[in-house]
Structure formats: C-alpha cells, structure tokens
Design a protein around this motif. Structure first.
Motif, short mmCIF file in Angstrom:
data_model
loop_
_atom_site.label_atom_id
_atom_site.label_comp_id
_atom_site.label_asym_id
_atom_site.label_seq_id
_atom_site.Cartn_x
_atom_site.Cartn_y
_atom_site.Cartn_z
N MET A 466 46.12 36.36 22.98
CA MET A 466 47.40 36.10 23.64
C MET A 466 47.29 36.35 25.15
O MET A 466 47.80 35.59 25.97
N ALA A 467 46.63 37.44 25.50
CA ALA A 467 46.47 37.76 26.92
C ALA A 467 45.63 36.70 27.64
O ALA A 467 45.97 36.27 28.75
N ILE A 468 44.53 36.27 27.01
CA ILE A 468 43.69 35.24 27.63
C ILE A 468 44.47 33.94 27.79
O ILE A 468 44.40 33.27 28.84
N LEU A 497 59.03 45.93 34.72
CA LEU A 497 57.87 45.12 34.39
C LEU A 497 56.59 45.93 34.52
O LEU A 497 56.47 46.83 35.35
N ARG A 498 55.64 45.61 33.66
CA ARG A 498 54.35 46.27 33.63
C ARG A 498 53.25 45.27 33.97
O ARG A 498 53.47 44.06 33.97
N ARG A 499 52.06 45.81 34.25
CA ARG A 499 50.88 44.98 34.51
C ARG A 499 49.82 45.30 33.47
O ARG A 499 49.59 46.46 33.15
N LEU A 500 49.18 44.25 32.98
CA LEU A 500 48.16 44.38 31.93
C LEU A 500 46.77 44.18 32.54
O LEU A 500 46.54 43.23 33.28
N ASN A 501 45.86 45.09 32.21
CA ASN A 501 44.48 44.99 32.68
C ASN A 501 43.70 44.11 31.70
O ASN A 501 43.19 44.58 30.68
N LEU A 502 43.64 42.82 32.02
CA LEU A 502 42.97 41.87 31.12
C LEU A 502 41.49 42.18 30.99
O LEU A 502 40.91 42.04 29.90
N THR A 503 40.87 42.61 32.08
CA THR A 503 39.43 42.90 32.03
C THR A 503 39.12 44.00 31.03
O THR A 503 38.21 43.90 30.21
N ARG A 504 39.89 45.06 31.08
CA ARG A 504 39.65 46.18 30.16
C ARG A 504 39.89 45.74 28.71
O ARG A 504 39.14 46.11 27.80
N LEU A 505 40.93 44.95 28.49
CA LEU A 505 41.24 44.52 27.12
C LEU A 505 40.13 43.63 26.56
O LEU A 505 39.70 43.80 25.41
N VAL A 506 39.65 42.68 27.37
CA VAL A 506 38.61 41.76 26.90
C VAL A 506 37.30 42.50 26.66
O VAL A 506 36.62 42.28 25.65
N ARG A 507 36.95 43.40 27.57
CA ARG A 507 35.68 44.11 27.42
C ARG A 507 35.71 45.07 26.22
O ARG A 507 34.69 45.24 25.55
N LEU A 508 36.83 45.67 25.97
CA LEU A 508 36.94 46.52 24.79
C LEU A 508 36.80 45.71 23.51
O LEU A 508 36.19 46.16 22.53
N TYR A 525 33.92 36.48 28.46
CA TYR A 525 33.75 36.95 29.83
C TYR A 525 34.06 35.86 30.84
O TYR A 525 34.45 36.14 31.97
N PHE A 526 33.88 34.59 30.43
CA PHE A 526 34.19 33.48 31.34
C PHE A 526 35.69 33.44 31.65
O PHE A 526 36.08 32.92 32.69
N ALA A 527 36.50 33.97 30.75
CA ALA A 527 37.94 34.02 31.02
C ALA A 527 38.28 34.95 32.19
O ALA A 527 39.38 34.88 32.74
N LEU A 528 37.33 35.80 32.60
CA LEU A 528 37.55 36.72 33.71
C LEU A 528 36.99 36.19 35.02
O LEU A 528 36.83 36.94 35.98
N ARG A 529 36.69 34.90 35.07
CA ARG A 529 35.99 34.34 36.23
C ARG A 529 36.82 34.40 37.52
O ARG A 529 36.25 34.39 38.61
#
Length: 796
Positions: A466-468, A497-508, A525-529
């Motif tokens: 969902m985040a990606i 409102l909050r902010r989501l760390n997508l990098t941390r979520l994907v790497r976990l 990881y390409f989603a973090l480009r």
C-alpha cells in the motif's frame, strides 16, 4: 703487650706517614668515628639496592655519580619545542638570526602537524562514535516496529541437517508475497520501457480479490477509492492534502456507494437502477408505525425527512430534491439549496434564512432526521454527533464529511484529530477490528497512520505494498529523512498528519528474503529510486550497496547474480546480471557498479570494489585497488583459504587477461602490479625455504643490491615506485637480509676454505642492504632498522 706500648707504636706510625707522604693530618675521636660510621650506615640502609648497584657500577667505570647528578641538575630545563628567542639589537649577526628563524620554522611545522593530527584523530573518533550510535539507534527503532515472536527454545537439542550444496536456495516468499512481487516486477518493467504505467493502487486492489479474504479486498478498495486524484501530486502531499477536496469527495462517494449496495441487499436488487423506488422501499421496510413517532413531516404516509436523508445517504441528491418538491411548496427553498449544492453553486441568502429557521425551530425538533439533513446541508452544529441517525461508524463519517465545505482545512483537520487522537485504537478495538480502524483512518485522509498501524498489527506485507503504491501515485507523505522512525510528526505539517518512512518499511520487509530472492528484492528497492539518504545518495544505490556489502567477501554469487559474471581470458561472452533490467537514463549497469564500488571503497571493502570496478569496465581503478590490497598481504606466509591465497589467484587471473590483451590499464598501474606479483612469488619461495630461487626472483625486481655499487641504482628504482609498492620495501629488505644470514650460517657450518669467496659476497650483500636502508628517501620503521642491524651483527 700493654695499652701504653700499643699507643706509642701508633703515634710512631702516624709520624712516619706524615713525614713520608705529607698527607693532611686527620684527628678524630672515637666518638666522632662512631658518629660518622652511624651516618654512613644509615645512608646505605636507606638507599635502595638499585641505587647502590648503580653507584658500584658507575664507580667501577670511573664515573662520579654525585658530581654527575649535580651537573644534570644544573642543566637548563627549557621545553624542547619552545620557540627560539629572537636576536637582540645586534643586527649584524646574520648567522644567528637565520639559525633562529630556521629553528622556529621547524618548530612551527612540528606544532602545526601535532595540532592537525590531534584534530584529525578527534574528528575520526567522534565520527566513528556517531556512526556507532546511529546504527544502534536504527537497530532500536527497527525493534520497536513490533514484538518478535521468534523466541529461541533453549531446551531443544541441535538437529543435524544435510543440505545439497548444488541446490539453489529456496524462496522465503509465501504465495501471497510472490504474487505481490510479480505484480510489482511487471509495473517496473512498464515504467522502465517508458510505456503508460497503470495506477498501482488499482492494480493491487484488483489483485487482492484473488487472495480469498473479503476484509482485505475491502481495505484495498477503500484505499483505491479515496486516493483517486484527477491530477498527479508533484508537491509535498502532506502540505496540500487538507486543501484538496478530492479526498473528501472520494471518501463520501465511497460511503454512499457502499450504503446503496446495503440498501439493495435489504430490499432486493430490483430497485437498484431506480433510486426513487429504492429509497421509498427501504424507508417502508425500515420504518413501521411505531418507528415514526417524533417524525414531523410525511409524504404519502411515509416520513419525509428519512427519505430525504437516505436519498442523500446513497448519493441520490436529485431523488432527495424530488421528494421535497412532492412534499409541497414550503420545502422549495431547501430543495433549491440541495440542488445548488449538488451542482457546486452556493445561494448565500437562502442558506442564511434556512440557518435562522434551524436555530429558531428545527434545532429543538423531535425529528432527528430533519435535524441531521439541515446540519450537513447547511453546516449547522458541527459538533453534533447525531447518534439517533448515525448508528454505525460509516454513518458518522458520512455526516461529518458531508458537513465539510471545499477548502475547509480546519474542519478536515479537526475530524482527523478526533479519529486519531480523541478516539484512537482503544475506542475502535483495533486489535480485534483491524479492517474497521484501518478503513476509518483512510476515509479521513490519514493514509500514513493507517499503513503504519497495518504494518504494526501483523499485516506488514499489505502495508508495504500500500505504501509503495501510494508513493508511486504521489499521495504518500514521506519522512523528511530516511533515518527517522517509521511514523513521525513534523512540527511544520498540519495537525494531526503524520509522515511515513517508506525506506525503513521497505527495507524491513525485504530484509528476510534478500539472499534467497535477490531479483525480487531489487524491484522493491527500485521503488526507493526517488529518495535520498542524509548524504544525498540515491536510496536505490544505497540499498543495493548494503546488499552487496552484507553478502561477504567469500560469497561472490551475489555479484554474478546482480551485475553479471566477469570476463575470462577466453574469447567468449559472459552472461549479464539481473540489474540489466533496470538500465535506463538514470541507471546504467556499468555506472551503477562504479557507484557501488565507490561506496565500497569508502567503507574499506576493497576486495569487493575490485570486482565491481572490473564489472563496470573500469580496469584502471580495479587494478589500482587490487594493488593496494596485494601490498598489504604480499609479505605473509601462504596459507590456503586466507585472503592472500584469494588475492594470489586474482593476480594470476589479471595476469592472464593482460597477457591476452583483454583489458588495458595505465603503464604505471600495470608496472606496480607486475612488480607486486614478482614480490609475491619471492615471498612464497622465501617462506618455502627455497633461498637460491628467492634471491634470483628478487634480482628480477632490481630493488635490492648485491654490492655497494648497486645501491644508487636501487635507490633510483625505488624512487619511481608507487605508494603501495613502497610500503612493501621494508619487509623485502628484512626478508633479503634474513636470506643472506641463513645462507651465511649454512656456509659457516661446512667450514670449507673454498667458500671464502661466497662468504665475502654474503658479507658485501649484507653491507649493501644496510647502506640502502640508511639511504632510503623515506623514513624506515624503527623495527625494520632494528631487525636489519640485528641480522647484520649476527654475521660478524
């Protein structure tokens, strides 16, 4: 003999000594002699044994220790590096002036060097400490995502498992995760080809229907419905979310469609195409005679305002207007306001009159539906909960959303705060009703909090995708920095409102299948480009680099899989890696390999960087860093499985490539490599005890002299060497001197007169090596000089 006679003889001896030697006469009484003896005894007993031994040792060599101590105390105790005083008024003393200036310049250079070294050490210390703390902080933040249930059972005994090394590693992805990964891979392919990319949220929502979980499908449909935007959001989504009306309109429309389906299931699907008949049938079914108590207005013996409310509730505003028209002319003004609202127009005069009517009469009416319709149409009493009408959370949210006007950021924010902070997870029993709380957060625009809650509640696989998907459509509010927690609050953002760390979520999420499903993990990881780390580096690069670094120097399969196999000395093509699929104007395999290699060099992983530089086609940097590695281990003894053994095989491989003209490098780098390879063979022979062959191999390098006449030529050759080869010279000199001593001792044991010439040659070689060490253009290590002196002395 009596005492008098003894006394007389003593006096005679004293007189004779005085007359012959003219010595000064010393007269002491017995008491004075006893006192002097006592003082001497006390001084001797108080002094330590070491002091007494020092007195005896120095006294035997003719050194007067007390006098020496006085001279040392009289010396000037001026600081060693204290600046020299300037010359006085005698300006003609040029020599003294220049001497002082020279000494002051030397002292200032020493002081600046010490200061720079101290500052550099301090900076490196704090940088290392900061890095350690950041890693620890990251580990702690990752641990706070959710409790681990993988407890270690200490009671179980170890089990022996036999694995076939030829079998590929099994996938760690479940069937559901594999379906998600394949869909993301297909999306990335379209993106890299430049084709029209679909809405990833919609694609995942359709995909979720194949999982057989109605609640999951409902959550995806809710998210897909609310996040449909007419134009992509290119600015910060958090900054403009509460100003854009699409999210409110989409959420309201979604709730209306769901309620219409509910009404159809209750009264039958035959009325689904006609909203007028559907609402009348639903009201008839729901309101019996006893349920109409308190309802003030009727239409054809049916309560009017419930029909108006449910017509609006299922999204049929025109049907509500039709009901009001049929009810009589007294409702024309209210019907016109609904029609104008539905058309996007506003009649301020009529609305003001109706608001006065509400305040004077309707507010205290017993008809809860009439009050609710007036409130969400005219925006009256925003704090009213309308509990008699809103029986479910969907009804409550629909009324609150219907009361909001376009651009009402304050009202939207208050609704979000009410759901997230006032009620929260406890009120909704979120642990047992995950889907209900998630959909509630999504419907009020709290996408980041909803995804974080989903990932924390055991549904991380869905939360990640969902985040990606939201990130790809530009709706997700990302964290300011990739090092922040999974969910963070920025004081500059609208509340709550909050902010989501997508990098941390994907790497976990991707961490547990990095090694078994490397191809799939690259797609994640390409989603973090488009994200950057605090140093400004692309997060796709950083993640791939970390993946390569963590693979270890002994496991090179990860290199071949990602970047392809390296060329061989044979003229044949080598297969490319999976990274080829990400080749685009922003990412090229060779460029990517070079960037990862640079990062590995910065981390000190030269051995992996050598492989990546070669895969990138940058053979100069590859061989240069290989020379640095080889210079660090060339002097060690050969051991199978060691780093030196691996580098020896790599050196042989590079030699074959250079000989076959498969690669081209700069002459200086190639010369350093060839010289290090000669030294590698030399040390191999030295450690194997093949001294004659080792000496012959050393002569090929032209670095060590055999006679004193060769010293100048060797110095000239050494001055031309690169830095990595110069570091090996001290070890080469010690090894050469050690070989000379060993050969000398072997000749000495034979004691043959015919070996005198060979004795002389060995002594000359040792002398030449000592002269070379003394003439070096750089400072030799103290231990090297000490060892050379010891070996040379053993030959004398």
């Amino acid at each position: 003999m009596d005492f008098n006679t003894l006394l007389q003889r003593a006096q005679n001896l004293t007189n004779e000594a005085k007359a012959e030697y003219e010595l000064p006469q010393v007269e002491r009484t017995l008491q004075q002699v006893l006192q002097a003896t006592t003082q001497l005894h006390s001084r001797v007993t108080q002094s330590s044994n070491k002091d007494i031994q020092a007195h005896i040792l120095l006294g035997s060599k003719g050194i007067d220790l007390p006098k020496l101590t006085q001279k040392l105390e009289a010396l000037n105790a001026r600081k060693t590096f204290e600046p020299v005083d300037a010359v006085g008024s005698d300006v003609s003393d040029v020599c003294t002036f220049l001497k002082n200036e020279r000494e002051n310049a030397i002292l200032s250079v020493i002081e600046d060097t010490n200061k720079n070294i101290s500052e550099t050490v301090s900076k490196q210390k704090w940088a290392n400490l900061n890095s350690t703390w950041n890693e620890e902080k990251t580990r702690l933040l990752d641990a706070l995502i959710g409790p681990s249930q993988n407890f270690i059972d200490l009671q179980r005994l170890p089990e022996h498992i036999t694995l076939d090394p030829n079998l590929p590693p099994s996938s760690c992805l479940s069937q559901m995760e594999l379906v998600y990964a394949q869909e993301l891979h297909h999306y990335n392919e379209l993106l890299l080809k430049g084709a029209h990319r679909p809405n990833l949220v919609q694609k995942f929502a359709l995909l979720s229907s194949s999982f057989g979980d109605d609640r999951l499908t409902d959550m995806w449909l809710t998210l897909a419905s609310v996040t449909q935007v007419n134009e992509p959001i290119h600015t910060d989504p958090i900054k403009i979310r509460q100003q854009r009306p699409e999210f409110i309109i989409n959420a309201k429309s979604y709730l209306e469609r769901r309620y219409k389906l509910y009404m159809c299931t209750l009264v039958g699907a035959a009325h689904s195409s006609n909203s007028y008949q559907l609402v009348r049938a639903y009201v008839t079914n729901r309101f019996s005679a006893q349920h109409t108590i308190g309802l003030v207005d009727t239409l054809d013996n049916k309560p009017l305002w419930p029909m108006v409310y449910y017509a609006m509730r299922c999204g049929a505003a025109a049907t509500a207007v039709e009901f009001l028209h049929e009810a009589g002319s007294s409702y024309e003004d209210f019907a016109q306001v609904i029609a104008d609202r539905n058309a996007g127009a506003v009649n301020s005069r009529t609305e003001t009159q109706l608001k006065l009517q509400y305040a004077n009469k309707i507010k205290n009416s017993t008809d809860a539906y009439k009050k609710a319709v007036y409130c969400f149409i005219l925006g009256c009493d925003p704090n009213e909960s309308h509990g008699e009408v809103a029986k479910t959370i969907d009804d409550y949210l629909w009324i609150k959303l219907a009361m909001l006007r376009p651009g009402d950021a304050g009202g939207y924010g208050r609704l979000q705060s009410e759901i997230l902070e006032k009620y929260g997870e406890k009120h909704f029993h979120a642990s047992n009703q995950t889907d209900v709380y998630f959909k509630t957060l999504v419907l009020v625009g709290l996408f980041e909090a909803a995804i974080e809650f989903l990932a924390r509640s055991g549904h991380r696989v869905h939360g990640v995708h969902m985040a990606i998907a939201l990130h790809e459509v530009g709706v997700l509010g990302g964290a300011r920095s990739v090092s922040q927690p999974l969910l963070s609050i920025d004081i500059a953002d609208p509340q709550p409102l909050r902010r989501l760390n997508l990098t941390r979520l994907v790497r976990l999420y991707a961490k547990h299948f990095e090694r078994t499903d490397t191809t799939e993990v690259l797609n994640y990881y390409f989603a973090l480009r488009n994200l950057r780390d605090p140093k400004g580096r692309n997060m796709f690069l950083t993640c791939v680099c970390d993946l390569v670094v963590c693979s270890g120097v002994l496991d090179t399969s990860i290199f071949d899989l990602i970047f392809g196999q390296r060329m061989t000395d044979m003229d044949k093509a080598v297969p490319g890696g999976v990274f080829r699929q990400f080749d685009c104007p922003e990412f090229d395999t060779n460029t990517m390999a070079s960037l990862v290699a640079e990062e590995l060099v910065a981390r000190g992983s030269f051995e992996m960087a050598v492989r990546l530089y070669e895969l990138a086609g940058n053979y100069n940097l590859s061989l240069k860093h290989f020379n640095i590695l080889l210079a660090q281990v060339v002097q060690f003894s050969p051991q199978e499985g060691s780093q030196r053994a691996r580098l020896r095989d790599e050196a042989n491989r590079f030699s074959r490539l250079l000989a076959a003209l498969r690669i081209e490098v700069e002459p200086k780098i190639r010369g350093s490599f060839e010289l290090l390879q000669l030294l590698l063979v030399f040390f191999d022979l030295h450690h194997e005890g093949k001294l004659a062959q080792a000496v012959e191999q050393l002569q090929h390098t032209k670095l060590m002299p055999n006679t004193t006449d060769d010293v100048d030529g060797c110095l000239t050759n050494i001055k031309k060497l690169s830095g990595e080869v110069i570091k090996v010279i001290p070890d080469v000199m010690v090894a050469a001197m050690d070989i000379t001593l060993t050969q000398y001792n072997r000749l000495k044991t034979r004691m043959c007169t015919s070996d005198q010439l060979q004795f002389h040659k060995l002594l000359v070689r040792a002398k030449a090596l000592s002269n070379l060490a003394a003439s070096m253009p750089f400072r030799m290590p103290y231990e090297t000089n000490k060892r050379l002196m010891q070996l040379e002395l053993m030959m004398n």
